[in-house]
Design an enzyme around this catalytic site. Structure first.
Site, PDB file in Angstrom:
ATOM      1  CG  ASP A   1      -4.047   1.872   4.670  1.00  0.00           C
ATOM      2  OD1 ASP A   1      -4.807   1.010   4.070  1.00  0.00           O
ATOM      3  OD2 ASP A   1      -4.515   2.731   5.061  1.00  0.00           O
TER       4      ASP A   1
ATOM      5  CE  LYS B   1      -6.404  -0.460   7.010  1.00  0.00           C
ATOM      6  NZ  LYS B   1      -6.227  -0.943   5.756  1.00  0.00           N
TER       7      LYS B   1
HETATM    8  P1  NDP Z   1       0.137   5.968   0.351  1.00  0.00           P
HETATM    9  O1  NDP Z   1       0.510   6.663   1.491  1.00  0.00           O
HETATM   10  O2  NDP Z   1       1.319   5.263  -0.444  1.00  0.00           O
HETATM   11  O3  NDP Z   1      -0.539   7.186  -0.620  1.00  0.00           O
HETATM   12  C1  NDP Z   1      -1.613   8.022  -0.310  1.00  0.00           C
HETATM   13  C2  NDP Z   1      -1.763   9.010  -1.304  1.00  0.00           C
HETATM   14  O4  NDP Z   1      -2.810   9.821  -1.182  1.00  0.00           O
HETATM   15  C3  NDP Z   1      -0.549  10.207  -0.981  1.00  0.00           C
HETATM   16  O5  NDP Z   1      -0.192  10.538  -2.469  1.00  0.00           O
HETATM   17  C4  NDP Z   1      -1.227  11.186  -0.417  1.00  0.00           C
HETATM   18  O6  NDP Z   1      -0.602  12.589  -0.583  1.00  0.00           O
HETATM   19  C5  NDP Z   1      -2.694  11.283  -1.127  1.00  0.00           C
HETATM   20  N1  NDP Z   1      -3.746  11.825  -0.140  1.00  0.00           N
HETATM   21  C6  NDP Z   1      -3.995  11.744   1.001  1.00  0.00           C
HETATM   22  N2  NDP Z   1      -4.961  12.703   1.496  1.00  0.00           N
HETATM   23  C7  NDP Z   1      -5.338  13.097   0.249  1.00  0.00           C
HETATM   24  C8  NDP Z   1      -6.392  14.046  -0.219  1.00  0.00           C
HETATM   25  N3  NDP Z   1      -7.176  14.346   0.648  1.00  0.00           N
HETATM   26  N4  NDP Z   1      -6.618  14.447  -1.513  1.00  0.00           N
HETATM   27  C9  NDP Z   1      -5.513  13.853  -2.442  1.00  0.00           C
HETATM   28  N5  NDP Z   1      -4.618  13.208  -2.223  1.00  0.00           N
HETATM   29  C10 NDP Z   1      -4.528  12.714  -0.830  1.00  0.00           C
HETATM   30  O7  NDP Z   1      -1.195   5.241   0.609  1.00  0.00           O
HETATM   31  P2  NDP Z   1      -1.791   4.079  -0.444  1.00  0.00           P
HETATM   32  O8  NDP Z   1      -1.410   4.241  -1.728  1.00  0.00           O
HETATM   33  O9  NDP Z   1      -1.263   2.796   0.142  1.00  0.00           O
HETATM   34  O10 NDP Z   1      -3.212   3.978   0.122  1.00  0.00           O
HETATM   35  C11 NDP Z   1      -4.231   4.814  -0.704  1.00  0.00           C
HETATM   36  C12 NDP Z   1      -5.875   4.349  -0.424  1.00  0.00           C
HETATM   37  O11 NDP Z   1      -5.926   2.902  -0.663  1.00  0.00           O
HETATM   38  C13 NDP Z   1      -6.016   4.274   1.211  1.00  0.00           C
HETATM   39  O12 NDP Z   1      -7.538   4.692   1.411  1.00  0.00           O
HETATM   40  C14 NDP Z   1      -5.758   3.002   1.372  1.00  0.00           C
HETATM   41  O13 NDP Z   1      -6.678   2.410   2.602  1.00  0.00           O
HETATM   42  C15 NDP Z   1      -6.409   2.207   0.250  1.00  0.00           C
HETATM   43  N6  NDP Z   1      -5.719   0.933  -0.051  1.00  0.00           N
HETATM   44  C16 NDP Z   1      -4.255   0.674   0.076  1.00  0.00           C
HETATM   45  C17 NDP Z   1      -3.987  -0.735  -0.092  1.00  0.00           C
HETATM   46  C18 NDP Z   1      -2.538  -0.885  -0.334  1.00  0.00           C
HETATM   47  O14 NDP Z   1      -2.062  -1.995  -1.057  1.00  0.00           O
HETATM   48  N7  NDP Z   1      -1.657   0.016  -0.187  1.00  0.00           N
HETATM   49  C19 NDP Z   1      -4.877  -1.659  -0.387  1.00  0.00           C
HETATM   50  C20 NDP Z   1      -6.182  -1.344  -0.566  1.00  0.00           C
HETATM   51  C21 NDP Z   1      -6.610  -0.112  -0.309  1.00  0.00           C
HETATM   52  P3  NDP Z   1       0.486  13.063   0.348  1.00  0.00           P
HETATM   53  O15 NDP Z   1       1.815  12.421  -0.405  1.00  0.00           O
HETATM   54  O16 NDP Z   1       0.324  14.533   0.206  1.00  0.00           O
HETATM   55  O17 NDP Z   1       0.579  12.389   1.782  1.00  0.00           O
END
Ligand code: NDP
Length: 448
Positions: free
Chosen positions: A168, A128
């Protein structure tokens, strides 16, 4: 904390050597506790130092990332890559760009990735990386210069057969493109060194959908086996509105559920008639805006300022898809009180240890992130395979493979939970199933 004094000592030593790395210690504790029964059955693992080796990254790289902003000022961020374990394949795991990134966050994510990648059945070790750089509010030019500087150090540590990063939080197709361009320039090679690429230069169809869709496939398997039901007709709450959240919400809706709430880091929206997902996509993916803007179009929806309050919304299925430790013990109690039957983690470690205990005690079908969100990395593994073959599969072909892999991931975990006496405890089962394959590979390869 442990029945087994050996594992207790291993954890105490880990605490001493990694003081203040709370997220890493939280992830390690959960896995070690799940493995007590494995140690009881296989005491020789102690002498082989399997746990001590597993908990120490093979390599941890930290570096300076200097770049120039649009106003001509030099800015400096910190870059990381942890190459945690390569027993079952090249290191594989995403890059996260977010101001909260530090050594502990990168190590917890890299450690979890070892077991997740093992569960996919594909040949991928755990890694990572990322930076405390915040892409929010930066111009495309600033993001490009940052990515170029980041890759100017990272390139010497990665390679298609060594370490293959992906996206990520904060790292999507735009960032992957800039990183790939710089890698190609520095090495004069065009290889599958990164996944999550655009289709025009070797990306896989379905990668964008893979984690969210895969999460719903996992949930369908879990609901069927543990609760004899499906997503059809269920009310669902999805936290976050990024890549994982949006596609989880789309698939849940396609499978007959109604998604009534979603969030971002500022707050959450509740729409009793079902969230309009094309609108969320427009606000978050196209405009890179705030979820609050949903109310400009849907006057009947409600907005709450505190994103954690999303867990007060009554639902049958909760899918935390935002970030680590976003769902605590109080939120778990509220969800249970309101009748939740299933919680599955789209994000990595979104539930605190106490929240997980509450869910398990209450008999909720609980899918841990390292199993439930493995569809993304599985699709990345398929992207690597396509790049090696210089060939690409159709959307439907990749979708079918991910569906199959997610079913297997559920079943591996379920069978292990049964074998080790806690049928349906998918935390225990997934940790054991993921561990056993890595353990066998480490034993076969000697002390390295
Ligand atoms: P993104 O950056 O696309 O999205 C993250 C989202 O979470 C955004 O909408 C962000 O809001 C929101 N967010 C961040 N902090 C908070 C909080 N405290 N409360 C509510 N919403 C919050 O990331 P991903 O969707 O790619 O990743 C999300 C999670 O999934 C992470 O934990 C990542 O490690 C995990 N993951 C992702 C994978 C992937 O393929 N993308 C694979 C496996 C796991 P804002 O727009 O305000 O920043």
């Amino acid at each position: 904390m442990f029945r087994d004094t050996y594992l207790e000592n291993v954890f105490n030593e880990l605490q001493q050597r990694n003081a203040n790395e709370n997220e890493f210690l939280q992830a390690a504790l959960e896995v070690l506790q799940s493995l007590e029964l494995v140690v009881e059955k296989n005491p020789h693992l102690k002498k082989e130092g399997i746990f001590e080796r597993l908990l120490e990254p093979e390599r941890f790289i930290q570096f300076r990332v200097p770049w120039v902003d649009d106003a001509g000022n030099v800015r400096v961020n910190r870059g990381f890559r942890v190459e945690f374990n390569s027993a079952v394949g090249p290191y594989k795991g995403g890059l996260r760009f977010h101001p909260s990134v530090n050594a502990s966050i990168i190590k917890f994510l890299g450690f979890e990735q070892i077991f997740k990648n093992s569960l996919t059945g594909l040949s991928m070790g755990g890694g990572k990386g990322g930076s405390d750089f915040n892409p929010k509010g930066k111009s495309d030019g600033e993001v490009m210069r940052f990515c170029q500087s980041f890759m100017s150090e990272l390139f010497r540590h990665i390679g298609e057969n060594t370490d293959v990063p992906a996206g990520d939080i904060g790292v999507g197709a735009r960032e992957i493109g800039f990183l790939f361009g710089q890698y190609k320039k520095l090495t004069n090679t065009f290889t599958g060194v990164l996944t999550g690429k655009d289709l025009s230069y070797g990306g896989s169809l379905f990668r964008t959908q893979a984690t969210g869709f895969g999460l719903c496939y996992y949930v369908q398997n879990m609901l069927k086996k543990l609760k004899n039901t499906s997503l059809e007709g269920k009310t669902v709450v999805v936290s976050g509105s990024g890549n994982v959240a949006i596609y989880a919400a789309f698939k849940a809706t396609e499978l007959g559920a109604k998604v009534v709430a979603m969030s971002d880091s500022n707050g959450y929206v509740y729409d009793k008639d079902g969230i309009k997902l094309d609108l969320i996509k427009q606000i978050k993916e196209v405009k890179r805006g705030r979820i609050k803007e949903y109310l400009n179009e849907v006057g009947s929806a409600k907005y709450g300022e505190n994103c954690k309050d999303i867990w007060n919304v009554a639902c049958d299925v909760a899918l935390p898809c935002a970030t680590q430790n976003e769902l605590d013990e109080n939120s778990a109690e509220t969800l249970i009180k309101n009748g939740v039957i299933c919680v599955a983690e789209g994000a990595n470690m979104p539930s605190t240890a106490n929240a997980i205990s509450k869910f398990l005690e209450a008999g909720i079908a609980f899918g841990p992130g390292k199993a439930a969100n493995a569809g993304g990395v599985a699709c990345s593994g398929l992207e690597m395979a396509q790049n090696s073959m210089r060939y690409s599969w159709t959307f439907e072909e990749v979708d079918a493979k991910i569906k199959f892999i997610m079913k297997n991931i559920f079943e591996f975990g379920y069978e292990a939970s049964k074998e080790y006496g806690e049928e349906g405890n998918m935390v225990l089962g997934s940790n054991i199933a993921g561990f056993l394959k890595v353990c066998r590979a480490m034993q076969a390869q000697g002390v390295v």
